[in-house]
Scaffold this active site. Structure first.
Site, PDB file in Angstrom:
ATOM      1  N   PHE A 165      63.989  80.770  28.237  1.00 39.07           N
ATOM      2  CA  PHE A 165      64.659  80.375  26.993  1.00 39.07           C
ATOM      3  C   PHE A 165      64.804  78.864  26.903  1.00 39.07           C
ATOM      4  CE2 PHE A 165      68.109  81.035  30.095  1.00 39.07           C
ATOM      5  CZ  PHE A 165      68.777  79.812  30.012  1.00 39.07           C
ATOM      6  N   SER A 306      73.815  84.908  30.032  1.00 35.77           N
ATOM      7  CA  SER A 306      72.863  85.545  29.132  1.00 35.77           C
ATOM      8  C   SER A 306      72.811  84.765  27.818  1.00 35.77           C
ATOM      9  CB  SER A 306      73.292  86.983  28.862  1.00 35.77           C
ATOM     10  OG  SER A 306      74.534  86.981  28.172  1.00 35.77           O
ATOM     11  N   HIS A 328      71.407  82.182  40.739  1.00 35.92           N
ATOM     12  CA  HIS A 328      70.562  81.502  39.756  1.00 35.92           C
ATOM     13  C   HIS A 328      70.927  81.891  38.330  1.00 35.92           C
ATOM     14  CE1 HIS A 328      68.562  85.294  39.141  1.00 35.92           C
ATOM     15  NE2 HIS A 328      67.511  84.785  38.527  1.00 35.92           N
TER      16      HIS A 328
END
Length: 399
Positions: A165, A306, A328
């Protein structure tokens, strides 16, 4: 928090920084701990979850051998983030044009720069010699990807898909950050798959003695060990360059959309799928971090949540038992298939309120509900890192 659980079924212990670990992940951790070349113990981070062969969120110290599948196929995958001299009040009310501008500048998903490399020739040249030497000895690598000789260069400065992303975020002071997550694209994938299979072939009949064939390893001094070390280092360099070039393309695009700005923090650029040599417990070891970042004393790192949750800029505390590592990200709590069955498009819309992002079924497997709560993950690693900045995305670009 300190270590939450210790598993002792293997030849070395597994030390886990969470209670939230399911039985398939435990099985994978035990499998790793049974291997004869694991040094001291295996560490599992708070975002630990099942992977291919080796658990995601595992830190694996080895002496004299490397497990290619533990490094994985997105070699050098990681994060980069930088802070701009802009505040929230200087962003437009409508953020859609910013997302559109980023998507126009950086190819996402399977796309690549269409008319040759979309980055400076110097970036391509710096990598081309190393790749030539690798494929000269292992020409089969290029046969695994269509038009591989030019594809790797055209994918330099591109995002990819899945959980990769690009985000615009605001920190606790309402300062604007750019953050992105990506790795070594198609060329890293074929290098990873090639050497995973080569490790299996090299083990021959001994492969049957492993608890999982995906734990096939290359031993130091064996025929292909040095070749793998060279190839994996090249792929890690490619991934680092890929993130740096994407950041440059994004900043160029934003400069045409936003008031004039400068960078107020040098970019933090860190791997979380990689292998390197480090000294721990008095020994020089190969440290494989599969879904973990280095968190040595003073090391700056990035831990994303997220696409609807907070992310963190952290500073490492150098905890020896974690091999100076931390998580991570939030870590998946369900597979992509499970997420698509459990949630629908309206759930995605509800869980990404306030974020300018795709809200269609094509990214449903990335819904926030498919991930562990990032606040819980961060609480479980308070012994490993301290929070420097807390970020919340306002724009998210997915492949």
């Amino acid at each position: 928090m300190p270590i939450q659980r210790i598993i002792i079924q293997g030849k070395v212990p597994v030390k886990i920084y969470t209670d939230d670990v399911d039985s398939p992940a435990v099985k994978q951790l035990v499998n790793i701990a049974q291997l004869p070349f694991i040094h001291s113990h295996v560490a599992a981070m708070p975002d630990v979850h099942v992977g291919i062969g080796a658990t995601v969120g595992a830190v694996i110290p080895t002496k004299g051998a490397i497990i290619p599948a533990a490094v994985g196929v997105d070699i050098g995958c990681g994060m980069v983030a930088t802070r701009l001299s802009l505040t929230a009040s200087q962003l437009p009310d409508n953020l859609r044009p910013l997302r559109t501008a980023i998507e126009a500048a950086v190819p996402v998903g399977f796309a690549m720069h269409p008319n040759g490399p979309g980055v400076p020739a110097s970036a391509v040249h710096a990598l081309s010699g190393g790749l030539d030497r690798i494929v000269h000895k292992h020409p089969g690598i290029l046969k695994m990807q269509k038009n591989s000789e030019r594809t790797w260069a055209q994918q330099l400065g591109t995002l990819g898909g899945g959980n990769h992303f690009i985000e615009l975020c605001l920190d606790e002071n309402q300062d604007v950050w750019v953050m992105l997550h990506s790795g070594s694209r198609g060329i890293g994938n074929v290098i990873g798959r090639y050497f995973i299979e080569l490790a299996r072939k090299d083990m021959g009949q001994h492969l049957a003695n492993l608890p999982d064939r995906d734990l096939a390893y290359l031993q130091e001094g064996a025929a292909h060990f040095d070749d793998y070390v060279t190839a994996v280092q090249w792929a890690q360099d490619y991934a680092m360059t890929n993130r740096r070039e994407m950041m440059r393309l994004i900043l160029d695009a934003l400069m045409r959309q936003l008031p004039p700005f400068t960078l107020t923090r040098e970019a933090i650029n860190c791997h979380h799928n990689y292998v390197t040599v480090e000294r721990h417990f008095g020994e020089d070891l190969f440290i494989t971090r599969k879904g973990a970042i280095r968190a040595g004393v003073g090391d700056l790192g990035i831990i994303p949540g997220s696409m609807g949750a907070k992310s963190y800029i952290v500073r490492g505390k150098g905890e020896p038992e974690s091999f100076c590592s931390c998580s991570h990200g939030a870590g998946r709590r369900m597979s992509r298939g499970q997420a698509k069955k459990k949630f629908d498009q309206q759930d995605l819309i509800d869980q990404t309120v306030g974020v300018e992002c795709r809200k269609d079924s094509g990214v449903l497997d990335e819904i926030p509900g498919a991930y562990k709560p990032i606040d819980e993950v961060m609480a479980n690693q308070s012994d490993l890192v301290e929070v420097v900045h807390t970020l919340k995305q306002v724009v998210c670009v997915k492949g």
